[in-house]
Design an enzyme around this catalytic site. Sequence first.
Site, PDB file in Angstrom:
ATOM      1  N   CYS A 321     -10.133  67.266  34.759  1.00 47.56           N
ATOM      2  CA  CYS A 321     -10.648  68.649  34.794  1.00 47.56           C
ATOM      3  C   CYS A 321     -12.168  68.568  34.866  1.00 47.56           C
ATOM      4  O   CYS A 321     -12.871  68.824  33.900  1.00 47.56           O
ATOM      5  CB  CYS A 321     -10.217  69.417  33.553  1.00 47.56           C
ATOM      6  SG  CYS A 321      -8.464  69.265  33.136  1.00 47.56           S
ATOM      7  N   GLY A 325     -18.961  69.549  36.152  1.00 51.65           N
ATOM      8  CA  GLY A 325     -19.434  68.245  36.575  1.00 51.65           C
ATOM      9  C   GLY A 325     -20.305  67.483  35.608  1.00 51.65           C
ATOM     10  O   GLY A 325     -20.743  66.363  35.926  1.00 51.65           O
ATOM     11  N   ASP A 373      -4.346  70.943  41.373  1.00 49.62           N
ATOM     12  CA  ASP A 373      -3.937  71.275  40.023  1.00 49.62           C
ATOM     13  C   ASP A 373      -3.772  69.966  39.250  1.00 49.62           C
ATOM     14  O   ASP A 373      -3.031  69.070  39.669  1.00 49.62           O
ATOM     15  CB  ASP A 373      -2.607  72.039  40.060  1.00 49.62           C
ATOM     16  CG  ASP A 373      -2.194  72.578  38.701  1.00 49.62           C
ATOM     17  OD1 ASP A 373      -2.403  71.891  37.686  1.00 49.62           O
ATOM     18  OD2 ASP A 373      -1.645  73.697  38.660  1.00 49.62           O
ATOM     19  N   CYS A 445     -13.934  71.603  23.699  1.00 46.29           N
ATOM     20  CA  CYS A 445     -15.133  72.125  23.039  1.00 46.29           C
ATOM     21  C   CYS A 445     -14.698  73.256  22.119  1.00 46.29           C
ATOM     22  O   CYS A 445     -15.134  74.398  22.254  1.00 46.29           O
ATOM     23  CB  CYS A 445     -16.148  72.601  24.075  1.00 46.29           C
ATOM     24  SG  CYS A 445     -17.744  73.001  23.320  1.00 46.29           S
TER      25      CYS A 445
END
Length: 517
Positions: A321, A325, A373, A445
């Site tokens: 994922c 970047g 995906d 996160c």
Amino acid sequence: MSEFGQGRSDRPRRNEANRGGGQERRDDSGRTRNRGGTGPRKFSASAPSARNRRADQARLTAFEVLRAVAENDAYANLVLPARIREHHLDRRDAGFATELTYGALRGQGLYDAILARCVDRPLDELDPAVLDALRLGAHQLLAMRVPNHAALDETVSLARMVIGAGASGLINAVLRKVSLKDLETWSEELVAGIADENAAAALVHSHPEWIVRALRQALVAHGRDASEITELLIADNLAPVVNLVALPGIGSLDEALDAGAEPGTLVADSAYYQGGDIARLGSVREGSTRVQDAGSQLVARALAQVPLPEGGEDTYWLDLCAGPGGKAALLAALAAGHGAKLTANEPAQHRAELVSKALVAIDPDTWMISVRDGREYGEAEYSGGYDRVMVDAPCSGLGALRRRPESRWRKTPKDVAELTVLQGELLDAALSAVRVGGVVAYVTCSPHPAETVAVVDDLLSRNKNAKLLDTGAALESAALPGLASAARPVGEGSTIQLWPHIHRTDAMFMALFTRTA
């Protein structure tokens, strides 16, 4: 006639009694008397010819960012730098605009509660632009070292310029009421009679109540004391320092250090920068030095450096994922140093383009972009194809509220419930894609138990060929000496949870797995 003058000429004249017998009294400098309140009559702070008729650029910048956040669901950290450059703000004004923008967004819940006591109608009946101007004024009055008269005058000038003369009168009247008490007094009055400690903390520290409850649960779930919730909420409301990383083998921090940055204390090749617009650094513009939270740097390094349990080849890495970047760039640079290649996967085309830009400073022969995906990597054709896999899963982002303060007002408990399903599916796919003896990193996160320890427990119950590694040891090995032991519970097989109030990072969670036969 100016726009300001036209606005004043439209107002009806005062009658003779209100105007003091037909004469408007002024002092020797031409300043009019303040007619509000009781007691000795005072003169206004400035003569009419000296009053601002236009907003200063720093406040205008903050206002434009708040409008973009409200109208377009924009993120302040993406809009603000562009607005700063458009308005040509110098370092000082850029710093003021940044504090005003983020402070108003962080304090929105508390400021709205205060404003509700000073407005004669429900806040949702106000023009949204007026409400944003009031929030900016409230933050200046209550939480910044701005003199009251300056906060009032400049906010009214801003309203005249971008909203209209009619709104400026309302804003002036409301902010004068706000200025009568300091923030501590307002907070005490607002929580008086609130028995629920979560509700009181939510109001005083300007978080939605459900987030306060979730963070309290998270502290306990990760081996902390629930009483730390106050420290955590305070840390969430502190302005974060910009964290830099020099891509290993590619970038250098010399330019940033020369510009006043301080070496990072948590992870190698990092620095803390408080020098204003980061884009002014050439190394940042070229992509060899990047803005990235130290917690994100640390989890990427931990995955890259942890020994593969069964040894063997270490040539193919996958970031499942990758958008936008940040971690992908650091992983790609680390992979190149290991002689490995990184596949950076991002299902959204526009985010995949951001990943490509993030990797521009790295040898293109050492990475490739995939747009699919991430769950497709669980299919048979990818089985066992990678040695290291990063799953930086989509999550609620509750660990980055200090950097994205508008997020706290957008998220709901429903978002967490929906994301946990996807997180589990991506983790299953990663476990299938990694080879036997390879390593998978699950990262969020967020400290929310549903997005962290619960996802780990569910994976282990579903997949008997998954083994949890000693993540704490891996993270400590990747960190500079001195990483607080409070990062994790004691014991092998632990997961890691970083905290803003302990480590000065986002609340990053990490669990490392290996695939067994």
